[in-house]
Structure formats: C-alpha cells, structure tokens
Write an enzyme that holds these catalytic residues in place. Structure first.
Site, PDB file in Angstrom:
ATOM      1  N   ASP A   1       0.851  -1.189   0.000  1.00 44.13           N
ATOM      2  CA  ASP A   1       0.000   0.000   0.000  1.00 44.13           C
ATOM      3  C   ASP A   1       0.890   1.243   0.000  1.00 44.13           C
ATOM      4  O   ASP A   1       1.906   1.296   0.680  1.00 44.13           O
ATOM      5  CB  ASP A   1      -0.919  -0.011   1.227  1.00 44.13           C
ATOM      6  N   ILE A   2       0.467   2.246  -0.754  1.00 45.37           N
ATOM      7  CA  ILE A   2       1.279   3.466  -0.885  1.00 45.37           C
ATOM      8  C   ILE A   2       1.288   4.288   0.415  1.00 45.37           C
ATOM      9  O   ILE A   2       2.195   5.089   0.638  1.00 45.37           O
ATOM     10  CB  ILE A   2       0.754   4.316  -2.071  1.00 45.37           C
TER      11      ILE A   2
ATOM     12  N   ASN B   1     -12.973  -3.399   2.076  1.00 42.57           N
ATOM     13  CA  ASN B   1     -14.017  -2.381   2.133  1.00 42.57           C
ATOM     14  C   ASN B   1     -14.899  -2.471   0.895  1.00 42.57           C
ATOM     15  O   ASN B   1     -14.392  -2.588  -0.226  1.00 42.57           O
ATOM     16  CB  ASN B   1     -13.383  -0.985   2.209  1.00 42.57           C
TER      17      ASN B   1
ATOM     18  N   GLU C   1     -12.366   3.319  -1.476  1.00 51.36           N
ATOM     19  CA  GLU C   1     -11.924   4.448  -2.299  1.00 51.36           C
ATOM     20  C   GLU C   1     -11.558   4.019  -3.711  1.00 51.36           C
ATOM     21  O   GLU C   1     -11.689   4.814  -4.642  1.00 51.36           O
ATOM     22  CB  GLU C   1     -10.717   5.131  -1.646  1.00 51.36           C
ATOM     23  N   VAL C   2     -11.040   2.823  -3.867  1.00 50.13           N
ATOM     24  CA  VAL C   2     -10.598   2.371  -5.193  1.00 50.13           C
ATOM     25  C   VAL C   2     -11.580   1.301  -5.684  1.00 50.13           C
ATOM     26  O   VAL C   2     -11.766   0.265  -5.020  1.00 50.13           O
ATOM     27  CB  VAL C   2      -9.167   1.800  -5.142  1.00 50.13           C
TER      28      VAL C   2
ATOM     29  N   HIS D   1     -10.002  -5.141  -3.602  1.00 50.48           N
ATOM     30  CA  HIS D   1      -8.694  -5.323  -2.973  1.00 50.48           C
ATOM     31  C   HIS D   1      -8.911  -5.784  -1.546  1.00 50.48           C
ATOM     32  O   HIS D   1      -9.801  -5.301  -0.855  1.00 50.48           O
ATOM     33  CB  HIS D   1      -7.846  -4.048  -3.001  1.00 50.48           C
TER      34      HIS D   1
ATOM     35  N   HIS E   1      -6.981  -5.820   1.958  1.00 53.54           N
ATOM     36  CA  HIS E   1      -5.845  -5.299   2.716  1.00 53.54           C
ATOM     37  C   HIS E   1      -5.334  -6.409   3.625  1.00 53.54           C
ATOM     38  O   HIS E   1      -6.136  -7.081   4.285  1.00 53.54           O
ATOM     39  CB  HIS E   1      -6.270  -4.145   3.624  1.00 53.54           C
TER      40      HIS E   1
HETATM   41  P1  5GP Z   1      -9.854   1.378   0.284  1.00 52.36           P
HETATM   42  O1  5GP Z   1     -10.139   2.590   1.109  1.00 52.36           O
HETATM   43  O2  5GP Z   1     -10.435   1.509  -1.105  1.00 52.36           O
HETATM   44  O3  5GP Z   1     -10.187   0.095   0.953  1.00 52.36           O
HETATM   45  O4  5GP Z   1      -8.271   1.322   0.129  1.00 52.36           O
HETATM   46  C1  5GP Z   1      -7.561   1.868  -0.933  1.00 52.36           C
HETATM   47  C2  5GP Z   1      -6.089   1.751  -0.589  1.00 52.36           C
HETATM   48  O5  5GP Z   1      -5.341   1.949  -1.769  1.00 52.36           O
HETATM   49  C3  5GP Z   1      -5.609   2.783   0.435  1.00 52.36           C
HETATM   50  O6  5GP Z   1      -5.051   2.097   1.553  1.00 52.36           O
HETATM   51  C4  5GP Z   1      -4.565   3.591  -0.338  1.00 52.36           C
HETATM   52  O7  5GP Z   1      -3.472   3.986   0.452  1.00 52.36           O
HETATM   53  C5  5GP Z   1      -4.163   2.646  -1.449  1.00 52.36           C
HETATM   54  N1  5GP Z   1      -3.724   3.298  -2.672  1.00 52.36           N
HETATM   55  C6  5GP Z   1      -4.353   4.318  -3.319  1.00 52.36           C
HETATM   56  N2  5GP Z   1      -3.671   4.659  -4.427  1.00 52.36           N
HETATM   57  C7  5GP Z   1      -2.599   3.828  -4.483  1.00 52.36           C
HETATM   58  C8  5GP Z   1      -1.526   3.699  -5.419  1.00 52.36           C
HETATM   59  O8  5GP Z   1      -1.418   4.402  -6.417  1.00 52.36           O
HETATM   60  N3  5GP Z   1      -0.612   2.711  -5.150  1.00 52.36           N
HETATM   61  C9  5GP Z   1      -0.703   1.909  -4.050  1.00 52.36           C
HETATM   62  N4  5GP Z   1       0.271   0.990  -3.899  1.00 52.36           N
HETATM   63  N5  5GP Z   1      -1.693   2.012  -3.157  1.00 52.36           N
HETATM   64  C10 5GP Z   1      -2.639   2.955  -3.376  1.00 52.36           C
END
Ligand code: 5GP
Length: 125
Positions: free
Chosen positions: A39-40, A97, A105-106, A110, A112
């Site tokens: 994760d970034i 999520n 968010e994405v 995914h 985690h």
């Molecule tokens: P969500 O909130 O959708 O469950 O988690 C999205 C995750 O994607 C977040 O933890 C965020 O830090 C990670 N993320 C967003 N953009 C990028 C990216 O460009 N590269 C990587 N490696 N992680 C990302």
C-alpha cells in the site's frame, strides 16, 4: 472519496492502471489470478494489498460474477502472501471495504493485509 460499489467497472481506476503496468507498484507476489503490492500509505508496519486480475469492482461483484477458479486463485493468493511474509504466527488482519459505509476508495476489489504489530480493536469506536 468513497465509491458506489454497485457502479459498472471503471477501467481507469488506479489498480486497473497498476495491473496494466501504466503506473508503478512495489510488487510482493503475482500469479495467474492475483497481484499483491505494498500500500502506498501503509497503516501498519506491513500493509499489503491483494487484487484479482479480473475486472471486479468489489467483494460483492467478485463473489457474484467471478469463476470458481478466479475465486480459488484469489483466496489462495491472499494466504500465500501472508505465509511468505511470515505473518501467520504473529497474526494478521484482512479487510475488504465495499461501498460508501466502508469507505471504499478504489473501485477494484482489494483485500488489505495488515500485520507487524498488535492491531487493536476491529473497528474504531
Ligand atoms: P480502500 O479505502 O479503497 O479500501 O483502500 C484503498 C487503498 O489503496 C488505500 O489504503 C490507499 O493507500 C491505497 N492506494 C491508493 N492509491 C494507491 C496507489 O497508487 N498505489 C498503491 N500501492 N496504493 C494505493
């Protein structure tokens, strides 16, 4: 911003771009069905994301539409990554999520994987 997990798949989402090699990621593991990368913005000493290679918005979309082979491959990949990282004995947490209330968010499924310290309560109170 949190996404609506009932929307059609958006081919421009950031994880689709990572899968196409358009933007870099720190790969941890890859096979036919899954890609795992760091994760970034890590929220634990180890914070790995595992994504299926197919175009699925969320856990809901994946569990409804993916083939048995894709589902088995993805679930096995999550376990493989955790084992290879030495997370089984100390323990780890999985999180997927789905939709606005979960803060997704994405819009590409995914999972985690968090590890590396005691992770505290399941949810913020
Ligand atoms: P969500 O909130 O959708 O469950 O988690 C999205 C995750 O994607 C977040 O933890 C965020 O830090 C990670 N993320 C967003 N953009 C990028 C990216 O460009 N590269 C990587 N490696 N992680 C990302």
């Amino acid at each position: 911003m949190a996404i609506d997990a009932t929307q059609p798949y958006d081919e421009t989402n950031i994880f689709a771009r990572i899968l196409r090699g358009e933007i870099p990621s720190k790969t941890v593991y890859e096979d036919e069905h899954a890609l795992a990368f760091h994760d970034i913005a890590p929220q634990a000493p180890a914070h790995i994301l595992v994504i299926p290679k197919g175009a699925y918005v969320s856990w809901d979309d994946f569990s409804a539409r993916a083939s048995d082979a894709e589902i088995a491959g993805f679930v096995r990949a999550v376990g493989t990554v955790a084992r290879a990282a030495g997370m089984v004995a100390p323990g780890y947490r999985l999180l997927a999520n789905t939709g606005p209330d979960a803060g997704q968010e994405v819009p590409h499924l995914h999972v985690h994987i968090f590890a590396g310290r005691p992770l505290g309560p399941m949810l913020a109170r």
